[in-house]
Design a protein around this motif. Sequence first.
Motif, PDB file in Angstrom:
ATOM      1  N   UNK A   1       0.833  -1.210   0.000  1.00 57.31           N
ATOM      2  CA  UNK A   1       0.000   0.000   0.000  1.00 57.31           C
ATOM      3  C   UNK A   1       0.865   1.258   0.000  1.00 57.31           C
ATOM      4  N   UNK A   2       1.910   1.269   0.828  1.00 53.30           N
ATOM      5  CA  UNK A   2       2.747   2.468   0.930  1.00 53.30           C
ATOM      6  C   UNK A   2       3.531   2.748  -0.342  1.00 53.30           C
ATOM      7  N   UNK A   3       3.668   1.740  -1.197  1.00 52.33           N
ATOM      8  CA  UNK A   3       4.418   1.923  -2.451  1.00 52.33           C
ATOM      9  C   UNK A   3       3.543   2.467  -3.585  1.00 52.33           C
ATOM     10  N   UNK A   4       2.236   2.642  -3.334  1.00 55.91           N
ATOM     11  CA  UNK A   4       1.307   3.060  -4.379  1.00 55.91           C
ATOM     12  C   UNK A   4       0.996   4.559  -4.338  1.00 55.91           C
ATOM     13  N   UNK A   5       1.885   5.335  -3.727  1.00 50.51           N
ATOM     14  CA  UNK A   5       1.617   6.750  -3.480  1.00 50.51           C
ATOM     15  C   UNK A   5       1.201   7.576  -4.671  1.00 50.51           C
ATOM     16  N   UNK A   6       1.710   7.304  -5.860  1.00 55.54           N
ATOM     17  CA  UNK A   6       1.406   8.134  -7.016  1.00 55.54           C
ATOM     18  C   UNK A   6       0.221   7.669  -7.841  1.00 55.54           C
ATOM     19  N   UNK A   7      -0.413   6.580  -7.459  1.00 56.33           N
ATOM     20  CA  UNK A   7      -1.502   6.008  -8.248  1.00 56.33           C
ATOM     21  C   UNK A   7      -2.848   6.529  -7.725  1.00 56.33           C
ATOM     22  N   UNK A   8      -3.469   7.441  -8.462  1.00 60.30           N
ATOM     23  CA  UNK A   8      -4.730   8.047  -8.024  1.00 60.30           C
ATOM     24  C   UNK A   8      -5.870   7.029  -8.003  1.00 60.30           C
TER      25      UNK A   8
END
Length: 276
Positions: free
Chosen positions: A99-106
């Motif tokens: 989850x924390x690696x998905x920061x740029x995915x709106x």
Amino acid sequence: MVFFDLTIADILLRLLLGMVIGFCIGLTGVGGGVLVLPALTLILRIDPITAVGTTTLYAFLTKITATLHHHRLKTIDWGIAVRFLMGAVPANLITSLWVSSQGGDLHFKRALTNFIVGVIFFSVVMMVFNMFTRSRPKMVEKERELAEHIQQKKIVRIELCVLLGAVCGGLIGATSIGGGVLIVPLLITLFGLPAARTVGTAIFITFILTMITSIIYGFRGEQNHLTAVIMAAGSLSGVYYGSKLSVKLPELFLRVIVLVLVLVAAIMMLGKTAAH
């Protein structure tokens, strides 16, 4: 005046939110995740992934003294806690990292918000179910019989601990919710722990899981440290006064109030997502 990118008004708002949430926790013992997360996303308008990371840091900070307290009181069932964490820790690590690696995915953020709302609604159902069973002696007796049956089957008990630990660990890693509203009923219903040991064991398990999740989200930069610290500081006084008032008001009345607050927050989160 601005302190670390926060104005005095921002700081006071966070203190107030921490006091209100702490007050609710002190009144009912309901976990902070289902209250903190909506507050961060709806009131402070924090990004959903950062809100999850910040909530776990808040939960970790507020669990430190509580864990030490229950350790001194010897109210932690170490056998169940260790087995629970055997499943919870790996699941927590995997979901937190993902989850924390998905920061740029709106699109992912929107899906995460919807999932969080679903978990909050499920938490409400669990709280209502717990209230219902506690008020029915026959239901309490059936729970006791189930716990005794599981107690006699050592392998089944261990497998249940690990499996349920994985579910709760994954939920906490992905949403920061699941400590009080899920772990406590499970420990009572399936493992027959008395109230004091249930609370102590759940607090220790949540302490470990939120510590791991906080480190991961913090390392990824998906965390608002100052907000978590300020709100945790504000919750100290809130918990104190809420605990004092809890002995003067009917438990059912208190739980209904918190349920309504959580339900309204979930509906508002759902409306916000639909608007976007």
